[in-house]
Design an enzyme around this catalytic site. Structure first.
Site, PDB file in Angstrom:
ATOM      1  N   THR A  70      -4.132 -55.016  35.415  1.00 55.56           N
ATOM      2  CA  THR A  70      -3.599 -55.272  36.837  1.00 55.56           C
ATOM      3  C   THR A  70      -4.048 -53.899  37.572  1.00 55.56           C
ATOM      4  OG1 THR A  70      -1.836 -56.539  35.972  1.00 55.56           O
ATOM      5  CG2 THR A  70      -1.590 -55.705  38.148  1.00 55.56           C
ATOM      6  N   ASN A 154      -9.602 -66.810  32.033  1.00 51.22           N
ATOM      7  CA  ASN A 154      -8.456 -66.769  31.240  1.00 51.22           C
ATOM      8  C   ASN A 154      -7.891 -68.151  31.030  1.00 51.22           C
ATOM      9  OD1 ASN A 154      -7.630 -65.890  34.081  1.00 51.22           O
ATOM     10  ND2 ASN A 154      -5.758 -66.463  33.461  1.00 51.22           N
ATOM     11  N   HIS A 204      -4.375 -54.754  25.414  1.00 50.23           N
ATOM     12  CA  HIS A 204      -3.405 -55.759  24.896  1.00 50.23           C
ATOM     13  C   HIS A 204      -4.017 -57.402  24.622  1.00 50.23           C
ATOM     14  CE1 HIS A 204      -1.434 -58.488  27.772  1.00 50.23           C
ATOM     15  NE2 HIS A 204      -1.934 -57.450  28.685  1.00 50.23           N
ATOM     16  N   CYS A 322       1.296 -64.987  33.782  1.00 47.93           N
ATOM     17  CA  CYS A 322       1.709 -64.135  34.964  1.00 47.93           C
ATOM     18  C   CYS A 322       0.581 -64.331  36.158  1.00 47.93           C
ATOM     19  CB  CYS A 322       1.992 -62.681  34.675  1.00 47.93           C
ATOM     20  SG  CYS A 322       0.669 -61.943  33.913  1.00 47.93           S
TER      21      CYS A 322
HETATM   22  C1  LIG Z   1      -8.201 -62.181  33.511  1.00 41.75           C
HETATM   23  C2  LIG Z   1      -7.266 -61.273  33.598  1.00 41.75           C
HETATM   24  N1  LIG Z   1      -7.219 -60.115  34.474  1.00 41.75           N
HETATM   25  C3  LIG Z   1      -6.152 -59.276  34.515  1.00 41.75           C
HETATM   26  C4  LIG Z   1      -4.792 -59.643  33.659  1.00 41.75           C
HETATM   27  C5  LIG Z   1      -4.020 -58.339  33.841  1.00 41.75           C
HETATM   28  O1  LIG Z   1      -4.209 -57.542  32.723  1.00 41.75           O
HETATM   29  P1  LIG Z   1      -2.724 -56.706  32.294  1.00 41.75           P
HETATM   30  O2  LIG Z   1      -2.019 -57.555  31.331  1.00 41.75           O
HETATM   31  O3  LIG Z   1      -3.307 -55.514  31.414  1.00 41.75           O
HETATM   32  O4  LIG Z   1      -2.189 -56.136  33.493  1.00 41.75           O
HETATM   33  C6  LIG Z   1      -5.027 -60.416  32.830  1.00 41.75           C
HETATM   34  C7  LIG Z   1      -3.751 -60.770  31.678  1.00 41.75           C
HETATM   35  O5  LIG Z   1      -2.744 -60.806  31.898  1.00 41.75           O
HETATM   36  C8  LIG Z   1      -5.856 -61.615  32.829  1.00 41.75           C
HETATM   37  O6  LIG Z   1      -6.073 -62.707  31.892  1.00 41.75           O
END
Ligand SMILES: Cc1ncc(COP(=O)(O)O)c(C=O)c1O
Length: 322
Positions: A70, A154, A204, A322
């Site tokens: 993020t 995702n 993660h 989220c």
């Molecule tokens: C496509 C995508 N971008 C960004 C993120 C955000 O990553 P993070 O959880 O490390 O903030 C996620 C997952 O939550 C994701 O699936």
């Protein structure tokens, strides 16, 4: 028996990552300190950076450690926007299927920073409509500060035509950021081969720890920072580097992802769903991530379904966590 089917949300840490991280957690030293413990901490970080760069297909100096995917997305989108705006470009182009970690900063740029955001939709198969992007670029190339398209989605697992996006953008010197969080280690993804300007990754999702991400930013390119302080990471991301999380990320990235095996499991699950529930159908086609099955069960309430699954010990998801 519990069955965890939500690896797009987060993955269990692999043993090598736990071991590497645990060993580093008892090591003392701020990597910016000049004394022996500080230099020892710096050394493991730089070794991890090199090892991660080899997996990502970038130069070690192109890696900027962040606290999450993020944060990497926010840093890239806002930074490239601000850089573009300083030369009169205020348009941000993103796909309509981005994660909230791109959709929301894009909206924030509209609300607070004078941006115009243009969403490019997808075909029925969930693939970015490249002809729409080409058409937009042919009319407004000089106004576009940044284009951001995810490498794979995702929720559907559909891999996006990033090489084509970069080809059209490069012809007009428009920077391209790619959210590669779901793709890294699962399908081929090389920063240098794709000729990207910026790429976001997160540990993660690949068996590494929570709370560590990477923004890969093209060599020599400077963008305004979100966080100001000690000047770490090319002064783009200040903050004491998280050595345990970084070594854990590097260990996870070195591990092979069992693509063929996971793909086989995906196909068995998808076939089983439509065999047992004839009404159900599987979404997404073309190139897919090995580990995502996106199914529609007509006439069902998704939340109810999730609770029923949960009652049977199955952790699944009806969309992004989220
Ligand atoms: C496509 C995508 N971008 C960004 C993120 C955000 O990553 P993070 O959880 O490390 O903030 C996620 C997952 O939550 C994701 O699936």
């Amino acid at each position: 028996m519990s069955i965890y089917l939500d690896h797009a949300a987060t993955t269990p840490m692999i043993e090598d990552a736990i071991a590497a991280m645990s060993a580093q957690m008892v090591a003392l030293g701020n990597p910016s300190s000049l004394h022996t413990p500080g230099r020892a901490s710096r050394k493991v970080i730089e070794q991890s950076r090199e090892s991660l760069a080899a997996e990502i297909g970038c130069a070690p100096s192109e890696i900027i450690f962040t606290a999450s995917g993020t944060e990497a997305n926010n840093t890239a989108l806002k930074g490239l926007y601000w850089k573009g705006r300083s030369v009169g470009r205020n348009v941000v182009v993103i796909s309509a299927i981005e994660h909230h970690a791109i959709l929301d900063p894009a909206q924030w740029l509209v609300d607070h920073e004078g941006a115009e955001v243009i969403l490019i939709g997808t075909t029925n198969e969930g693939v970015l409509d490249i002809s729409k992007l080409e058409e937009l670029i042919s009319r407004r190339a000089d106004e576009i500060a940044v284009i951001s398209v995810m490498h794979s989605n995702n929720e559907t697992g559909v891999v996006q035509p990033i090489a084509e996006v970069v080809a059209v953008a490069n012809a007009h010197s428009i920077p391209v950021h790619c959210d590669g969080v779901q793709s890294f280690k699962k399908v081929p993804l090389s920063f240098s081969d794709l000729q990207l300007t910026a790429l976001s990754l997160s540990a993660h999702k690949i068996g590494g720890p929570l709370g560590i991400g990477i923004l890969v930013l093209k060599r020599g390119l400077e963008i305004p920072a979100l966080l100001h302080g000690g000047g770490q990471e090319r002064e783009i991301r200040s903050g004491t580097l998280n050595a345990p999380a970084i070594v854990g990320f590097a260990a996870a990235a070195r591990a092979d992802y069992p693509s063929a095996q996971v793909k086989q499991l995906r196909e068995e699950l998808a076939a089983g769903i439509v065999r047992v529930i004839p009404d159900a159908y599987i979404n997404g086609s073309g190139e897919l991530l090995p580990g995502i099955v996106n199914a529609t069960f007509p006439g069902t309430e998704s939340d109810t379904l999730l609770l029923l699954f949960d009652g049977q010990g199955i952790a699944a998801s009806t969309g992004s966590a989220c």
